[in-house]
Each structure stands twice: as structure tokens, then as C-alpha cells.
Design a protein around this motif. Sequence first.
Motif, PDB file in Angstrom:
ATOM      1  N   ASN A  46      -5.674  17.201  -4.027  1.00 14.16           N
ATOM      2  CA  ASN A  46      -6.007  17.966  -2.818  1.00 14.16           C
ATOM      3  C   ASN A  46      -5.977  17.115  -1.549  1.00 14.16           C
ATOM      4  OD1 ASN A  46      -8.256  16.465  -3.362  1.00 14.16           O
ATOM      5  ND2 ASN A  46      -9.701  18.172  -3.251  1.00 14.16           N
ATOM      6  N   GLN A  47      -5.934  15.782  -1.658  1.00 11.34           N
ATOM      7  CA  GLN A  47      -5.848  14.908  -0.490  1.00 11.34           C
ATOM      8  C   GLN A  47      -4.455  14.321  -0.313  1.00 11.34           C
ATOM      9  OE1 GLN A  47      -8.819  11.931  -1.199  1.00 11.34           O
ATOM     10  NE2 GLN A  47     -10.499  13.247  -0.519  1.00 11.34           N
ATOM     11  N   ARG A  48      -3.550  14.640  -1.205  1.00  8.93           N
ATOM     12  CA  ARG A  48      -2.228  14.022  -1.205  1.00  8.93           C
ATOM     13  C   ARG A  48      -1.403  14.518  -0.011  1.00  8.93           C
ATOM     14  NH1 ARG A  48       0.045  14.758  -6.600  1.00  8.93           N
ATOM     15  NH2 ARG A  48      -1.449  13.134  -7.030  1.00  8.93           N
ATOM     16  N   SER A  49      -0.833  13.564   0.697  1.00 12.24           N
ATOM     17  CA  SER A  49       0.017  13.861   1.842  1.00 12.24           C
ATOM     18  C   SER A  49       0.909  12.651   2.107  1.00 12.24           C
ATOM     19  CB  SER A  49      -0.840  14.159   3.074  1.00 12.24           C
ATOM     20  OG  SER A  49      -0.033  14.298   4.213  1.00 12.24           O
ATOM     21  N   TYR A  50       1.988  12.872   2.835  1.00  9.79           N
ATOM     22  CA  TYR A  50       2.853  11.753   3.188  1.00  9.79           C
ATOM     23  C   TYR A  50       2.140  10.781   4.133  1.00  9.79           C
ATOM     24  CZ  TYR A  50       3.596  13.974   7.696  1.00  9.79           C
ATOM     25  OH  TYR A  50       3.410  14.514   8.936  1.00  9.79           O
ATOM     26  N   LYS A  51       1.095  11.273   4.810  1.00 12.57           N
ATOM     27  CA  LYS A  51       0.356  10.425   5.748  1.00 12.57           C
ATOM     28  C   LYS A  51      -0.391   9.297   5.042  1.00 12.57           C
ATOM     29  CE  LYS A  51      -0.251  14.223   8.928  1.00 12.57           C
ATOM     30  NZ  LYS A  51      -1.200  15.132   9.563  1.00 12.57           N
ATOM     31  N   VAL A  52      -0.728   9.495   3.760  1.00 16.70           N
ATOM     32  CA  VAL A  52      -1.394   8.436   2.998  1.00 16.70           C
ATOM     33  C   VAL A  52      -0.451   7.245   2.849  1.00 16.70           C
ATOM     34  CG1 VAL A  52      -2.446   7.863   0.772  1.00 16.70           C
ATOM     35  CG2 VAL A  52      -2.807  10.115   1.768  1.00 16.70           C
ATOM     36  N   GLY A  53       0.804   7.521   2.574  1.00 19.80           N
ATOM     37  CA  GLY A  53       1.795   6.444   2.516  1.00 19.80           C
ATOM     38  C   GLY A  53       1.984   5.776   3.857  1.00 19.80           C
ATOM     39  N   GLY A  54       1.917   6.547   4.931  1.00 20.22           N
ATOM     40  CA  GLY A  54       2.013   5.968   6.272  1.00 20.22           C
ATOM     41  C   GLY A  54       0.842   5.066   6.594  1.00 20.22           C
ATOM     42  N   ILE A  55      -0.341   5.467   6.159  1.00 17.14           N
ATOM     43  CA  ILE A  55      -1.519   4.621   6.381  1.00 17.14           C
ATOM     44  C   ILE A  55      -1.383   3.322   5.613  1.00 17.14           C
ATOM     45  CG2 ILE A  55      -3.997   4.455   5.941  1.00 17.14           C
ATOM     46  CD1 ILE A  55      -4.122   7.489   6.497  1.00 17.14           C
ATOM     47  N   ALA A  56      -0.918   3.395   4.368  1.00 18.18           N
ATOM     48  CA  ALA A  56      -0.732   2.180   3.573  1.00 18.18           C
ATOM     49  C   ALA A  56       0.321   1.270   4.200  1.00 18.18           C
ATOM     50  CB  ALA A  56      -0.324   2.541   2.147  1.00 18.18           C
ATOM     51  N   GLY A  57       1.390   1.847   4.708  1.00 15.49           N
ATOM     52  CA  GLY A  57       2.412   1.048   5.372  1.00 15.49           C
ATOM     53  C   GLY A  57       1.912   0.391   6.636  1.00 15.49           C
ATOM     54  N   SER A  58       1.110   1.111   7.412  1.00 14.76           N
ATOM     55  CA  SER A  58       0.591   0.519   8.649  1.00 14.76           C
ATOM     56  C   SER A  58      -0.451  -0.567   8.359  1.00 14.76           C
ATOM     57  CB  SER A  58       0.013   1.594   9.562  1.00 14.76           C
ATOM     58  OG  SER A  58      -1.035   2.272   8.919  1.00 14.76           O
ATOM     59  N   VAL A  59      -1.212  -0.434   7.275  1.00 15.81           N
ATOM     60  CA  VAL A  59      -2.154  -1.491   6.894  1.00 15.81           C
ATOM     61  C   VAL A  59      -1.385  -2.752   6.515  1.00 15.81           C
ATOM     62  CG1 VAL A  59      -3.818  -2.187   5.108  1.00 15.81           C
ATOM     63  CG2 VAL A  59      -4.051   0.014   6.240  1.00 15.81           C
ATOM     64  N   LEU A  60      -0.297  -2.596   5.746  1.00 11.80           N
ATOM     65  CA  LEU A  60       0.505  -3.772   5.406  1.00 11.80           C
ATOM     66  C   LEU A  60       1.160  -4.364   6.650  1.00 11.80           C
ATOM     67  CD1 LEU A  60       1.581  -5.564   3.080  1.00 11.80           C
ATOM     68  CD2 LEU A  60       3.639  -4.197   3.205  1.00 11.80           C
ATOM     69  N   GLY A  61       1.600  -3.531   7.574  1.00  8.56           N
ATOM     70  CA  GLY A  61       2.171  -4.031   8.820  1.00  8.56           C
ATOM     71  C   GLY A  61       1.162  -4.844   9.619  1.00  8.56           C
ATOM     72  N   PHE A  62      -0.067  -4.380   9.658  1.00  7.72           N
ATOM     73  CA  PHE A  62      -1.124  -5.123  10.346  1.00  7.72           C
ATOM     74  C   PHE A  62      -1.383  -6.462   9.660  1.00  7.72           C
ATOM     75  CE2 PHE A  62      -5.653  -6.201  10.721  1.00  7.72           C
ATOM     76  CZ  PHE A  62      -5.712  -6.408  12.085  1.00  7.72           C
ATOM     77  N   LEU A  63      -1.459  -6.457   8.318  1.00  9.89           N
ATOM     78  CA  LEU A  63      -1.703  -7.703   7.591  1.00  9.89           C
ATOM     79  C   LEU A  63      -0.556  -8.694   7.780  1.00  9.89           C
ATOM     80  CD1 LEU A  63      -3.277  -6.395   4.274  1.00  9.89           C
ATOM     81  CD2 LEU A  63      -4.415  -7.489   6.211  1.00  9.89           C
ATOM     82  N   LEU A  64       0.669  -8.214   7.795  1.00 10.19           N
ATOM     83  CA  LEU A  64       1.810  -9.103   8.025  1.00 10.19           C
ATOM     84  C   LEU A  64       1.803  -9.660   9.441  1.00 10.19           C
ATOM     85  CD1 LEU A  64       4.684  -7.229   6.171  1.00 10.19           C
ATOM     86  CD2 LEU A  64       3.502  -9.311   5.469  1.00 10.19           C
ATOM     87  N   PHE A  65       1.375  -8.854  10.403  1.00  7.77           N
ATOM     88  CA  PHE A  65       1.296  -9.314  11.782  1.00  7.77           C
ATOM     89  C   PHE A  65       0.250 -10.406  11.934  1.00  7.77           C
ATOM     90  CE2 PHE A  65       0.038  -9.044  16.239  1.00  7.77           C
ATOM     91  CZ  PHE A  65       1.279  -9.053  16.857  1.00  7.77           C
ATOM     92  N   VAL A  66      -0.910 -10.222  11.312  1.00  7.46           N
ATOM     93  CA  VAL A  66      -1.965 -11.241  11.369  1.00  7.46           C
ATOM     94  C   VAL A  66      -1.525 -12.497  10.621  1.00  7.46           C
ATOM     95  CG1 VAL A  66      -4.329 -11.762  10.627  1.00  7.46           C
ATOM     96  CG2 VAL A  66      -3.815  -9.582  11.719  1.00  7.46           C
ATOM     97  N   PHE A  67      -0.876 -12.317   9.472  1.00 10.04           N
ATOM     98  CA  PHE A  67      -0.420 -13.459   8.678  1.00 10.04           C
ATOM     99  C   PHE A  67       0.619 -14.286   9.431  1.00 10.04           C
ATOM    100  CE2 PHE A  67       2.445 -15.265   5.449  1.00 10.04           C
ATOM    101  CZ  PHE A  67       1.538 -16.084   4.790  1.00 10.04           C
ATOM    102  N   SER A  68       1.404 -13.633  10.270  1.00  9.09           N
ATOM    103  CA  SER A  68       2.451 -14.358  11.000  1.00  9.09           C
ATOM    104  C   SER A  68       1.872 -15.331  12.037  1.00  9.09           C
ATOM    105  CB  SER A  68       3.396 -13.374  11.688  1.00  9.09           C
ATOM    106  OG  SER A  68       2.717 -12.672  12.701  1.00  9.09           O
ATOM    107  N   PHE A  69       0.629 -15.141  12.447  1.00  9.62           N
ATOM    108  CA  PHE A  69      -0.004 -16.094  13.363  1.00  9.62           C
ATOM    109  C   PHE A  69      -0.316 -17.424  12.679  1.00  9.62           C
ATOM    110  CE2 PHE A  69      -1.046 -12.318  15.911  1.00  9.62           C
ATOM    111  CZ  PHE A  69      -0.587 -12.764  17.130  1.00  9.62           C
ATOM    112  N   PHE A  70      -0.539 -17.392  11.384  1.00  8.01           N
ATOM    113  CA  PHE A  70      -0.893 -18.604  10.658  1.00  8.01           C
ATOM    114  C   PHE A  70       0.322 -19.351  10.116  1.00  8.01           C
ATOM    115  CE2 PHE A  70      -4.645 -15.809  10.102  1.00  8.01           C
ATOM    116  CZ  PHE A  70      -5.512 -16.550  10.885  1.00  8.01           C
TER     117      PHE A  70
END
Length: 158
Positions: A46-70
Motif C-alpha cells: 500500500n506504500q509502494r510507488s516509484y517515488k520510493v526509488g527516487g528517494i533512495a536514489g537521492s539519498v545515494l546522491g547525497f552520500l556520494l556528494f558528501v563522500f566526494s569532499f573527502f
Amino acid sequence: MAKYDISGAVLLSVIIGSILLILLGISGVFTVIIMGFIATYLTVENQRSYKVGGIAGSVLGFLLFVFSFFTPPELPYDLPNILDSGVSLAIGGFMTLILGFIVSIIICYALGSLGGFIAMKLFKKETIEKGYKTSSNKQFKARKKPKKARRSLNGPNK
């Protein structure tokens, strides 16, 4: 299918995506699409949507952006001090950094949503609506009675 809520599915897919990205060496684009697929697949029906995949992708994008500073880039020569060139160049670099962050989050969200959309199309259950009387459903069509003749201003009906 596993039955996780959105946050649990996103967390598991980020862990799996980072394993795919670091250990297996799969390209970043395919990793984000696979992560969106996994996050959508692991979510409760009942919570399944394509937006869940988008949220997961944006979380990984944020982590990769932070990791690139180090992880600094390897440059063959010394760069001049940016403050010697002027403050406007430093502000321009900061604006480029912010714009790059926004664009990377949008791209990762779109790729994660693509993976989520693929999962939605592959694992969509057919829902049957029961008990609704619609005109398109043949078994529930009401038989129409002939209409009675109405009075008219022109005289009696013949």
C-alpha cells in the motif's frame, strides 16, 4: 516480496547500492537504477510507488556528494590560490558547487524513480473491484424500461 516500510526499504537499498558501487564496481548510473528498483520492490504494497526509488536514489546522491569532499582529486601541478584571483571567483565556485549538488540530486532522483517505475510495472498486482455497479460491466447492466409518452403542447400523441 519483503514487507518493509519506506525508510527500511530505502536504508536496505542504499546499503545494497553502496556494495554494488564500491565492491562490484558497477557504474553509478546502473547502481542508482538498481537501487530504485530494490527500494520499490521491498516496500509494503500500500506504500509502494516509484517515488520510493527516487528517494533512495537521492539519498545515494547525497552520500556520494558528501563522500566526494573527502576524496581530493589528483592534480599534476599546484593550483594558484583562489583568493589571489578575487572574491568573485570564490563566490562563483561556491555557486557552482551548490548548482552541482542540486543537479546531482535531481539526476539521482530521476534514475531512482526510473528503477522504481520498472519495479512497479513488473510486480503490479491486478486488483479486482467487487460489487461496484458500472455501466461498462455487462453483468450489472440494468434493463431499460420503455419510456412513457409525455404530453406535448401540440396535442395528443398519435
